[in-house]
Design a protein around this motif. Structure first.
Motif, short mmCIF file in Angstrom:
data_model
loop_
_atom_site.label_atom_id
_atom_site.label_comp_id
_atom_site.label_asym_id
_atom_site.label_seq_id
_atom_site.Cartn_x
_atom_site.Cartn_y
_atom_site.Cartn_z
N VAL A 1 0.89 -1.09 0.05
CA VAL A 1 -0.03 0.08 -0.19
C VAL A 1 0.81 1.31 -0.18
O VAL A 1 1.85 1.28 0.65
N TYR A 2 0.62 2.26 -0.71
CA TYR A 2 1.39 3.26 -0.80
C TYR A 2 0.66 4.70 -0.27
O TYR A 2 -0.60 4.93 -0.32
N HIS A 3 1.51 5.11 0.63
CA HIS A 3 1.18 6.42 1.46
C HIS A 3 1.70 7.71 0.61
O HIS A 3 2.97 7.94 0.43
N ASP A 4 0.69 8.48 0.24
CA ASP A 4 1.30 9.92 -0.41
C ASP A 4 1.68 10.78 0.79
O ASP A 4 0.81 11.50 1.49
N PRO A 5 2.76 11.35 0.76
CA PRO A 5 3.44 12.35 1.67
C PRO A 5 2.71 13.66 1.15
O PRO A 5 2.75 13.90 -0.03
N CYS A 6 2.44 14.19 2.05
CA CYS A 6 1.68 15.76 1.76
C CYS A 6 2.51 16.54 0.59
O CYS A 6 2.06 17.11 -0.27
N ARG A 7 3.91 16.50 0.96
CA ARG A 7 4.76 17.55 0.18
C ARG A 7 4.99 17.20 -1.22
O ARG A 7 5.22 17.87 -2.03
N ASP B 1 -5.16 6.81 13.37
CA ASP B 1 -5.98 6.86 12.39
C ASP B 1 -5.75 6.28 11.01
O ASP B 1 -6.28 5.63 10.56
N ARG B 2 -4.50 6.96 10.72
CA ARG B 2 -3.98 6.70 9.26
C ARG B 2 -3.45 5.13 9.25
O ARG B 2 -3.70 4.33 8.44
N LEU B 3 -3.00 4.78 10.33
CA LEU B 3 -2.46 3.52 10.25
C LEU B 3 -3.48 2.54 10.56
O LEU B 3 -3.19 1.48 9.73
N ARG B 4 -4.73 2.74 10.90
CA ARG B 4 -5.38 1.86 11.12
C ARG B 4 -6.07 1.76 9.43
O ARG B 4 -6.44 0.44 9.02
N GLU B 5 -6.02 2.85 8.57
CA GLU B 5 -6.72 2.72 7.46
C GLU B 5 -5.78 2.13 6.49
O GLU B 5 -6.09 1.07 5.60
N VAL C 1 -2.38 -1.91 -3.55
CA VAL C 1 -3.62 -1.55 -3.19
C VAL C 1 -3.45 -0.10 -2.68
O VAL C 1 -2.34 0.65 -2.41
N GLU C 2 -4.91 0.57 -2.65
CA GLU C 2 -5.08 1.90 -2.22
C GLU C 2 -5.89 1.83 -0.83
O GLU C 2 -6.66 1.18 -0.57
N MET C 3 -5.47 2.87 -0.11
CA MET C 3 -6.30 3.19 1.08
C MET C 3 -7.40 4.01 0.50
O MET C 3 -7.52 4.69 -0.67
N GLY C 4 -8.45 3.88 1.15
CA GLY C 4 -9.85 4.91 0.92
C GLY C 4 -9.46 6.28 0.58
O GLY C 4 -9.97 6.84 -0.40
N ARG C 5 -8.44 6.90 1.56
CA ARG C 5 -8.25 8.14 1.42
C ARG C 5 -6.82 8.26 0.59
O ARG C 5 -5.71 8.04 1.55
N ASN C 6 -6.52 8.41 -0.47
CA ASN C 6 -5.25 8.22 -1.19
C ASN C 6 -5.47 9.44 -2.17
O ASN C 6 -6.20 10.45 -2.32
N ARG C 7 -4.01 9.63 -3.05
CA ARG C 7 -3.68 10.81 -3.71
C ARG C 7 -4.17 12.15 -2.97
O ARG C 7 -3.73 12.46 -1.98
N GLU C 8 -5.06 12.92 -3.60
CA GLU C 8 -5.36 14.26 -2.75
C GLU C 8 -6.08 14.35 -1.86
O GLU C 8 -6.07 15.31 -1.21
N ASN C 9 -6.70 13.11 -1.54
CA ASN C 9 -7.44 13.01 -0.21
C ASN C 9 -6.52 12.53 0.86
O ASN C 9 -7.06 12.03 2.01
#
Lengths: 533, 440
Positions: free
Chosen positions: A416-422, A476-480, A446-454
């Motif tokens: 799963v990939y996490h988008d860093p804000c910056r 919260d994020r880690l549970r996602e 795979v993607e989390m529910g809140r991915n990319r711009e979210n």
């Protein structure tokens, strides 16, 4: 030669301080170079205190602690020993040398020992050069007085604050507002518009913003709230900032010290054997603060040095010999976002001059903060910034397109990939990292529910406001992340990894299985898939 | 001048068969002008036909629209050109030459009785555009039961050419060999009423439209709650068919936006959301309704009373906040909205069954083509530019071409009708003037 070296001595109230007292009443003479600061326990001495002493001109720092087993607080002395060992590594990186910091066990009855230790330390320091990183005056004070009103009105104009419709979409989006009802970007803007800026500048709200850009992404009026906050921080109360700063602002202190032209860092220890780098070349690899982070957070065992190692090995594999600055300075990201524009500009100028010397026209960074700072802030604040700045994922994705990245192993994992804000919202780089991950055989992305711009922030930025609210955001994020049932969490920002590792190393409000996750930086994942790690 | 030339000078082309186009056509026809009403879809009626009720009177929309549609159909002075497109226009005021493409229906309009046996036998089912894709239609279809003309149309794209319809049609109306037909007209004036469409809100990923089944846009919801809609007017959740207990409306999705949308106010959303909220309370009195708004634009006659009645009598809850995001519970498909109640200054969340987005209403994409054909100027949002916003609101930069309805600027039904009458009057004036010039 430092003929009269200055020594700042942090002395434990129960032992070393009493020892120094005994030396005095016993008329044992020792050099007058030492300035004693009494602390209740040597464990109280933060690495930031030590750096602050050096920043303000000390030639040496001495920590006097109780003998092992004698600590009034059970193990404060042992903790101090560990911390100072760690701090010595930072001093080595800075080029100051670990020998400028000394810790000794001195009991209350050891007046003679105290005097002897100080005599030896003074003699040793006298043989060394004076502290080269001494800064004249107050290093944090701006060169000229700042016109607060002007800064704020300009910021309001530039960031569209006046267009605010007060719809509250920002607050409804803000990850902090969801866990902290008292915090509202909308109300901050409202108060500035109503002219209550004094109250805002002396309060904590300005320092709470994660600058994750989620509010700004969704604002219908295009109010760029994080940029407004960044501008206001310049004139906000620095005392409040210092109070809210995580790790007592050590990151900012390190960055400030790097503005000193005399600095000669010793930061290339991570370079693997056989790696090919150059002093000049088309492509410059900007390493960032990874060597420092690796030392400072060594307890987390994140092996952050693997990131630059992987980058260099991967680049070498595809025939690129990157230029690397052996005395590379901090990009200044944390200074900029904590309002220290003066020191940020100093760093930027030094860095740009160093970049030019390498003859490079492309700069690649693996860190999203460096990426944003170089690509956006340098280009805006420093004239003639004619370099193409790339994030590693962009470069790797170019190489994938050309078919130059050959993966010879099937990892067989779900990632799963996490988008860093910056990297994401700040700079709009969403797809290159995904493309690189997806191109590795055997990996299911795979993607989390809140991915990319979210995507949601990792909870802390610029080492500010690490508190229960940021921990709640992190959990919260880690549970996602966990909900995706992925085996591996991949990100491109070392800070994200640090913050998540930190929150999962503490006492958790949820069961550890719900949040603990194996993490990897994109560069390391790629190197592993190429059998380079 | 020949009789046919005289008649041509006495003719008006109306582009768009929605309520504005229909009103203009009827006004002109009643004055004795010859009207050619061109409509792109198989039926006239436009957006108003899709609505369940109208505000603030809560009239049944199709009930007041259908008689007008029939009138257009029956009027001796109106020629309906449905399923047709204007392709070329030349000439100038008083004397335009128009080329119109009649797309093939593959049905002989003369023979078709509209009995619907063909559609019963057609094996193809595709999402129904009229029901905003919620329900299904066949490849041979009428868009809705009250369609005018009530003639079936074969959707060439989806037709399997199985000829089942041809076999069952007793009127022998199916003609799969029909070819596009070009119609040339000579008219004295042109009225443009091309209407609006809803802004695509897929890009507003924070609200999850297109991703979450229970996030709808307003026109979808209008069909959902309409008695002639896909559920027969039963208010159900699309994910599980359950009766919703709480519904939230989000206003200004993409409108009044300086980024990623349009900067103007669509002017109808606050009111239709209120109308739909009342409808929900009528259908399911147990169901709570929340309307999330930034500013309520209730400026028309009787509008404020309408909103007050919604609040006090129907118990609709208005919350001054635009939610930041909608999050779906993947197990239950329930939706959580996060918002800051800007009156209480508190960040809150609320769990709802359905979220209805009110997207910006924007001029149709096809109005760009119309502008190119007619040489009409468009403003930055794609609305046709009036010659003078204050004193010549229905005139355009091209003499003899008039605009009315939503394609001119955001407005509701009564305003569209009023403006259509204005455009019709101006068109009649132009024709009278050019006729008098001929005489002298």
């Amino acid at each position: 030669m430092a003929t009269e070296p200055k020594i700042v001595a942090f002395l434990c109230n129960w032992c070393a301080y009493a020892g120094a007292d005994l030396a005095g009443v016993s008329r044992i003479s020792y050099p007058p170079n030492v300035r004693a600061i009494r602390v209740m326990c040597s464990g109280r001495v933060d690495p930031a205190f030590v750096l602050r002493a050096f920043e303000t001109g000390a030639d040496g720092v001495f920590v006097g602690a109780c003998h092992p087993g004698d600590c009034h607080y059970i193990s404060g002395n042992l903790k101090a020993e560990k911390r100072m060992e760690n701090t010595k590594k930072l001093l080595k990186l800075l080029g100051l040398g670990p020998e400028r910091l000394r810790l000794e066990w001195i009991s209350a009855s050891e007046g003679a020992k105290f005097a002897q230790v100080i005599r030896d330390f003074t003699a040793d320091l006298s043989k060394m050069e004076p502290n080269p990183l001494k800064v004249k005056g107050n290093p944090k004070a701006p060169d000229a007085p700042i016109n607060t009103k002007k800064v704020i009105s300009e910021a309001m104009r530039k960031t569209n604050v006046q267009y605010c419709l007060e719809c509250g979409k920002c607050t409804g989006s803000c990850p902090i507002s969801k866990v902290n009802n008292a915090y509202s970007p909308r109300r901050i803007v409202e108060r500035f518009l109503l002219g209550f800026e004094d109250r805002m500048l002396s309060g904590t709200d300005l320092w709470t913003c994660l600058s994750c850009f989620l509010c700004s992404e969704r604002c219908p009026s295009d109010v760029r709230f994080p940029e407004f906050v960044m501008a206001c921080r310049r004139v906000a109360s620095p005392e409040v900032m210092e109070e809210l700063c995580a790790h007592r602002g050590i990151s900012m202190a390190l960055s400030r010290m790097m503005t000193n032209p005399k600095i000669r860092q010793d930061r290339m220890g991570w370079l693997p054997e056989g790696a090919e780098i150059s002093k000049r070349g088309d492509l410059l690899y900007f390493v960032g603060c990874l060597p420092y982070l690796d030392v400072f957070f060594e307890d987390f065992n994140l092996q952050l040095s693997k990131i630059p190692q992987s980058v260099v090995k991967t680049l070498n594999k595809v025939g690129i010999k990157p230029a690397i600055l052996s005395n590379e300075k901090c990009c200044g990201h944390d200074l900029l976002w904590t309002g220290d524009l003066e020191n940020f500009e100093r760093l930027a100028k030094i860095n740009v001059a160093d970049f030019k010397e390498t003859g490079a026209n492309r700069i690649v960074t693996a860190c999203p903060e460096c990426y944003r700072t170089l690509k956006k802030d340098y280009a805006e604040l420093v004239g003639n910034f004619d370099f193409e700045v790339l994030h590693l994922s962009e470069l790797l994705s170019e190489l994938v397109d050309k078919g130059e990245l050959k993966f010879d192993s099937e990892l067989g994992t779900k990632v799963v990939y996490h988008d860093p804000c910056r990297l994401g919202r700040h700079m709009g780089v969403y797809e290159p990292p995904r493309k690189v991950i997806a191109s590795i055989p055997g990996i299911e992305l795979v993607e989390m529910g809140r991915n990319r711009e979210n995507a949601i922030c990792c909870g802390v930025s610029s080492w500010l406001s690490c508190n229960k609210h940021s921990k709640a955001v992190q959990i919260d994020r880690l549970r996602e992340v966990k909900a995706t049932r992925a085996d591996l969490l991949v990100t491109t920002c070392p800070k994200c990894q640090i913050h998540w590792k930190c929150v999962t190393s503490e006492k958790l409000p949820v069961s550890p299985e719900e949040v603990t996750m194996e993490m990897r930086d994109l560069s390391v994942l790629v190197a592993e898939a190429m059998h380079l790690a | 001048m020949s009789v046919s030339a005289m008649e041509a000078k006495n003719s008006v082309l109306v582009i768009g068969g929605g309520i504005a186009g229909m009103q203009a056509s009827l006004d002109l026809a009643d004055r004795g002008m010859r009207v050619y009403l061109v409509e792109n879809t198989p039926s006239i009626g436009g957006r108003m036909a899709q609505l369940d009720k109208t505000f603030p009177t809560m009239d049944c929309s199709i009930c007041i629209l259908a008689p007008k549609m029939i009138e257009c159909f029956r009027h001796p002075n109106i020629t309906l050109l449905t399923y047709s497109e204007v392709q070329e226009v030349s000439g100038s005021t008083g004397n335009f030459t128009v080329k119109i493409l009649k797309k093939p229906r593959f049905i002989n309009e003369e023979k078709c009785t509209g009995c619907g046996v063909c559609a019963q036998h057609c094996p193809v089912e595709i999402p129904n555009e009229f029901d905003m894709g919620i329900g299904v239609r066949k490849a041979i279809y009428v868009p809705f039961p009250q369609a005018v003309p009530l003639k079936y149309t074969i959707d060439e794209e989806h037709c399997l050419k199985c000829r089942l319809c041809q076999r069952v049609c007793q009127a022998e109306a199916v003609d799969l060999n029909q070819k596009p037909e070009v119609v040339h007209l000579n008219v004295g004036a042109i009225v443009v009423a091309t209407g609006f469409e809803l802004l695509d809100v897929q890009g507003r990923s924070e609200y999850g439209y297109g991703k979450y089944q229970n996030v709808l846009i307003s026109l979808e919801f209008e069909r959902l709650i309409c008695a002639s809609g896909p559920t027969g007017g039963h208010l159900l959740r699309l994910s599980d068919g359950r009766i919703p207990k709480r519904i939230a409306f989000i206003q200004c999705v993409g409108s009044r936006s300086l980024k990623g949308g349009v900067s103007f106010c669509s002017s109808a959303c606050c009111m239709y959301a209120t109308k739909e909220a009342i409808l929900i309370r009528e259908h399911e009195p147990e169901c709570e309704v929340y309307i999330f708004y930034n500013e309520l634009k209730v400026f028309g006659k009787g509008f404020q009373d309408f909103v007050t009645r919604a609040q006090n009598h129907w118990g609709v809850k208005y919350v001054r906040a635009l939610p930041g995001e909608v999050v779906e519970d993947s197990k239950t498909s329930d939706l959580t909205l996060w918002y800051e109640d800007t009156r209480e200054n508190v960040t809150k969340s609320i769990k709802v069954d359905i979220v209805v987005l009110c997207p910006a209403l924007v001029p149709r994409a096809a109005s760009k083509d119309v502008s190119a054909i007619l040489g009409l100027e468009l403003d930055e949002h794609g609305f046709f530019k009036p010659k003078d916003t204050l004193f010549a609101p229905v005139d355009t930069n091209v003499p003899g071409v008039f605009i009315c309805g939503y394609c001119q600027s955001p407005k509701d039904i009564p305003e569209s009708v009023a403006q259509a009458s204005a455009a019709a009057a101006r068109a009649a004036e132009v024709i009278a003037l050019s006729a008098s010039k001929e005489v002298h």
